[in-house]
Design a protein around this motif. Structure first.
Motif, mmCIF file in Angstrom:
data_model
loop_
_atom_site.group_PDB
_atom_site.id
_atom_site.type_symbol
_atom_site.label_atom_id
_atom_site.label_comp_id
_atom_site.label_asym_id
_atom_site.label_seq_id
_atom_site.Cartn_x
_atom_site.Cartn_y
_atom_site.Cartn_z
ATOM 1 N N PRO A 218 43.690 30.090 36.653
ATOM 2 C CA PRO A 218 42.226 29.739 37.813
ATOM 3 C C PRO A 218 43.892 28.515 38.863
ATOM 4 O O PRO A 218 43.385 28.630 39.860
ATOM 5 C CB PRO A 218 41.816 28.357 37.376
ATOM 6 N N GLN A 219 44.639 27.978 38.340
ATOM 7 C CA GLN A 219 45.904 27.697 39.645
ATOM 8 C C GLN A 219 46.452 29.033 40.122
ATOM 9 O O GLN A 219 46.704 28.375 41.101
ATOM 10 C CB GLN A 219 47.633 27.268 38.852
ATOM 11 N N HIS A 220 46.832 30.334 39.937
ATOM 12 C CA HIS A 220 46.942 31.075 40.078
ATOM 13 C C HIS A 220 46.435 31.939 41.442
ATOM 14 O O HIS A 220 46.363 32.157 42.583
ATOM 15 C CB HIS A 220 48.019 31.989 39.468
ATOM 16 N N TYR A 221 44.886 32.368 40.884
ATOM 17 C CA TYR A 221 43.663 32.829 41.892
ATOM 18 C C TYR A 221 43.050 31.594 41.872
ATOM 19 O O TYR A 221 41.952 32.106 42.900
ATOM 20 C CB TYR A 221 43.875 34.212 41.030
ATOM 21 N N GLY A 222 42.671 30.783 41.796
ATOM 22 C CA GLY A 222 41.552 30.155 42.189
ATOM 23 C C GLY A 222 40.116 29.896 40.470
ATOM 24 O O GLY A 222 40.673 31.110 40.503
ATOM 25 N N VAL A 223 39.245 29.299 41.175
ATOM 26 C CA VAL A 223 37.955 29.588 40.455
ATOM 27 C C VAL A 223 37.478 29.803 40.309
ATOM 28 O O VAL A 223 37.253 30.968 39.576
ATOM 29 C CB VAL A 223 36.831 27.915 40.437
ATOM 30 N N THR A 224 37.022 30.617 41.445
ATOM 31 C CA THR A 224 35.472 31.654 41.944
ATOM 32 C C THR A 224 36.842 32.553 40.940
ATOM 33 O O THR A 224 35.734 33.924 40.669
ATOM 34 C CB THR A 224 35.858 31.795 43.748
ATOM 35 N N LYS A 225 38.031 32.878 41.390
ATOM 36 C CA LYS A 225 38.853 34.548 41.360
ATOM 37 C C LYS A 225 38.635 34.745 40.215
ATOM 38 O O LYS A 225 38.519 35.656 39.114
ATOM 39 C CB LYS A 225 39.670 35.416 41.950
ATOM 40 N N THR A 226 38.681 33.851 39.534
ATOM 41 C CA THR A 226 38.974 33.827 37.671
ATOM 42 C C THR A 226 37.883 34.258 37.271
ATOM 43 O O THR A 226 37.624 34.577 35.993
ATOM 44 C CB THR A 226 39.097 32.030 37.533
ATOM 45 N N LYS A 227 36.315 33.874 37.599
ATOM 46 C CA LYS A 227 35.259 33.870 37.119
ATOM 47 C C LYS A 227 34.765 35.243 37.377
ATOM 48 O O LYS A 227 34.333 35.718 36.454
ATOM 49 C CB LYS A 227 34.464 32.878 38.018
ATOM 50 N N ILE A 228 35.118 35.859 38.689
ATOM 51 C CA ILE A 228 35.209 37.337 38.589
ATOM 52 C C ILE A 228 35.694 37.999 37.865
ATOM 53 O O ILE A 228 35.458 39.121 37.666
ATOM 54 C CB ILE A 228 35.831 37.432 40.454
ATOM 55 N N PHE A 229 37.594 37.868 37.268
ATOM 56 C CA PHE A 229 38.637 38.576 36.527
ATOM 57 C C PHE A 229 37.203 38.096 35.196
ATOM 58 O O PHE A 229 37.401 39.239 34.184
ATOM 59 C CB PHE A 229 38.940 37.142 36.072
ATOM 60 N N GLY A 230 36.536 37.494 35.175
ATOM 61 C CA GLY A 230 35.868 36.919 33.377
ATOM 62 C C GLY A 230 34.786 37.626 33.344
ATOM 63 O O GLY A 230 34.313 38.342 32.544
ATOM 64 N N ALA A 231 33.774 37.626 34.760
ATOM 65 C CA ALA A 231 32.880 38.612 34.660
ATOM 66 C C ALA A 231 33.612 40.265 34.217
ATOM 67 O O ALA A 231 32.672 41.015 33.784
ATOM 68 C CB ALA A 231 32.035 38.849 35.994
ATOM 69 N N PHE A 232 34.361 40.804 34.579
ATOM 70 C CA PHE A 232 34.944 41.988 34.899
ATOM 71 C C PHE A 232 35.032 42.353 33.278
ATOM 72 O O PHE A 232 34.998 43.433 32.492
ATOM 73 C CB PHE A 232 35.897 42.249 35.512
ATOM 74 N N LEU A 233 36.121 41.228 32.649
ATOM 75 C CA LEU A 233 35.689 41.665 31.404
ATOM 76 C C LEU A 233 35.012 41.525 30.600
ATOM 77 O O LEU A 233 34.240 42.216 29.012
ATOM 78 C CB LEU A 233 36.322 40.239 30.695
ATOM 79 N N VAL A 234 33.490 40.771 30.576
ATOM 80 C CA VAL A 234 32.627 40.972 30.392
ATOM 81 C C VAL A 234 31.851 42.433 29.315
ATOM 82 O O VAL A 234 31.279 42.201 28.661
ATOM 83 C CB VAL A 234 31.596 39.728 30.729
ATOM 84 N N LEU A 235 32.009 43.046 31.349
ATOM 85 C CA LEU A 235 31.484 44.504 31.522
ATOM 86 C C LEU A 235 32.590 44.843 31.023
ATOM 87 O O LEU A 235 31.787 46.343 29.634
ATOM 88 C CB LEU A 235 31.283 44.414 32.850
ATOM 89 N N LEU A 236 33.678 44.869 30.693
ATOM 90 C CA LEU A 236 34.720 45.950 29.946
ATOM 91 C C LEU A 236 34.224 45.844 28.586
ATOM 92 O O LEU A 236 34.092 46.834 27.126
ATOM 93 C CB LEU A 236 35.746 45.442 30.159
ATOM 94 N N PHE A 237 34.099 44.327 27.539
ATOM 95 C CA PHE A 237 34.012 44.072 26.271
ATOM 96 C C PHE A 237 32.244 44.629 25.941
ATOM 97 O O PHE A 237 32.836 45.771 25.049
ATOM 98 C CB PHE A 237 33.609 42.503 26.331
ATOM 99 N N PHE A 238 31.707 45.081 26.747
ATOM 100 C CA PHE A 238 29.971 45.802 26.201
ATOM 101 C C PHE A 238 30.637 46.934 26.195
ATOM 102 O O PHE A 238 29.506 47.857 25.279
ATOM 103 C CB PHE A 238 29.296 45.223 27.679
ATOM 104 N N PHE A 239 31.156 47.760 26.650
ATOM 105 C CA PHE A 239 30.650 49.327 27.656
ATOM 106 C C PHE A 239 32.251 49.234 26.831
ATOM 107 O O PHE A 239 31.871 50.905 26.391
ATOM 108 C CB PHE A 239 30.726 49.417 28.939
ATOM 109 N N GLY A 240 32.901 48.751 26.424
ATOM 110 C CA GLY A 240 34.145 49.343 25.479
ATOM 111 C C GLY A 240 33.029 49.726 23.684
ATOM 112 O O GLY A 240 33.308 50.422 23.062
ATOM 113 N N THR A 241 32.221 48.468 23.432
ATOM 114 C CA THR A 241 31.110 49.902 22.634
ATOM 115 C C THR A 241 31.087 51.060 22.426
ATOM 116 O O THR A 241 31.187 51.514 21.298
ATOM 117 C CB THR A 241 29.428 48.810 22.695
ATOM 118 N N PHE A 242 31.217 51.156 23.293
ATOM 119 C CA PHE A 242 30.931 52.916 23.013
ATOM 120 C C PHE A 242 31.823 54.085 23.157
ATOM 121 O O PHE A 242 32.501 54.941 22.877
ATOM 122 C CB PHE A 242 29.764 53.252 24.861
ATOM 123 N N LEU A 243 33.042 52.995 22.759
ATOM 124 C CA LEU A 243 34.088 54.426 22.344
ATOM 125 C C LEU A 243 34.257 54.565 21.020
ATOM 126 O O LEU A 243 34.905 55.705 20.988
ATOM 127 C CB LEU A 243 35.744 53.094 23.027
#
Length: 310
Positions: A218-243
């Motif tokens: 968050p210090q490096h990228y800011g709160v908004t970009k950190t939350k976007i990064f987190g949302a991307f991880l959420v997608l990766l987490f769920f769709f990783g199930t199909f691997l």
């Protein structure tokens, strides 16, 4: 108004006052117990315990109660050591009564962890050595003038996620397999992502406390970009199930519910958080996930599964 009516009214007023006072004292003690539950790392230990139970369920492998309880009690002692006593003398010489109680609980938890450790297999011990080494490097610098891994802000959450993934997936996996099968590897990768997601609210909350030299995400990228990064991880987490080669319906349904919950978490996370948002609600997500999976196991047949590949 008669004398008796006046006395009766006065008694009733005092009685109501005593009830309010008793309620206030009860709530005060309940808050103290609740704060101790959080501060003494019992809540985070239940989160680790729940993730281990989830591994047994989702991978359909025999459970090991000694490993489960070793990780539960080991989490209490390790987390309290990291939080309150990285320096040995600070951990042993405690003046504050509140911290003395946490110290006593930590020593009891260490003893119980050692008891259960006695029953662990050689394979689990070999994995534990690596995880313990990472934990020590995270908390204690090897050289007097060197920094520990915890001081490397950008790397810190990845080390924590790696240790949690190894403890809650790899260790249960190697307790029944000589190597790490594909599905266990995928589950470990998903668990790594899950812990990263759960750490993001803590990183955002601690922006006001962390030194600038830490260079956290968050210090490096800011709160908004950190939350976007987190949302991307959420997608990766769920769709990783199909691997996975084999996916249980209950696992897929449970991770679908978790996917929605984590998405809401990223949306709700902000810099100014309530006192218990991260320390209770976020850390409690693994416990809620475990309860959901247990409910699904008892409600639906656990034997249905999707064969993704031959």
């Amino acid at each position: 108004m008669t004398l008796f009516q006046a006395l009766d009214r006065n008694f009733s007023t005092k009685n109501i006052g005593y009830k309010h006072f008793g309620y206030f004292c009860l709530m005060k003690w309940m808050k103290r117990i609740f704060d101790f539950y959080l501060d003494a790392s019992i809540h985070v230990a239940f989160a680790v315990f729940s993730l281990v139970q989830i591994t047994w369920l989702t991978l359909n492998i025999p459970s090991d109660k000694h490993l489960s309880w070793f990780l539960f009690f080991g989490t209490i002692s390790c987390y309290n050591f990291i939080k309150y006593g990285v320096e040995a003398e600070k951990y042993l010489l405690v003046a504050n009564r509140y911290h003395k109680n946490i110290q006593l609980l930590s020593f009891i938890a260490s003893g119980l962890a050692l008891y259960h450790a006695y029953y662990l297999s050689i394979a689990i011990w070999s994995g534990l050595v690596i995880l313990v080494l990472l934990t020590v490097l995270y908390a204690v610098p090897l050289l007097p003038n060197a920094k520990n891994l915890r001081s490397w802000g950008g790397l810190k959450i990845f080390i924590v996620a790696l240790v949690w993934s190894g403890a809650t997936v790899i260790l249960p996996g190697i307790s029944v397999h000589d190597s790490v099968p594909w599905d266990i590897g995928v589950e470990a990768f998903q668990r790594f992502l899950l812990v990263l997601i759960l750490l993001i609210p803590f990183e955002i909350r601690d922006l006001q406390y962390d030194q600038k030299e830490l260079r956290t995400i968050p210090q490096h990228y800011g709160v908004t970009k950190t939350k976007i990064f987190g949302a991307f991880l959420v997608l990766l987490f769920f769709f990783g199930t199909f691997l996975k080669d084999r996916i249980g319906y209950n696992e897929l349904l449970g991770k679908g519910m978790l996917f929605l919950g984590l998405g809401c978490l990223m949306y709700k996370t902000k810099r100014q958080q309530s006192k218990y948002f991260a320390s209770f609600w976020v850390e409690g997500i693994p416990v809620i996930w475990y309860v959901i999976l247990v409910f699904l196991e008892y409600t639906f047949s656990p034997h249905f599964a999707i064969a993704v590949s031959s």
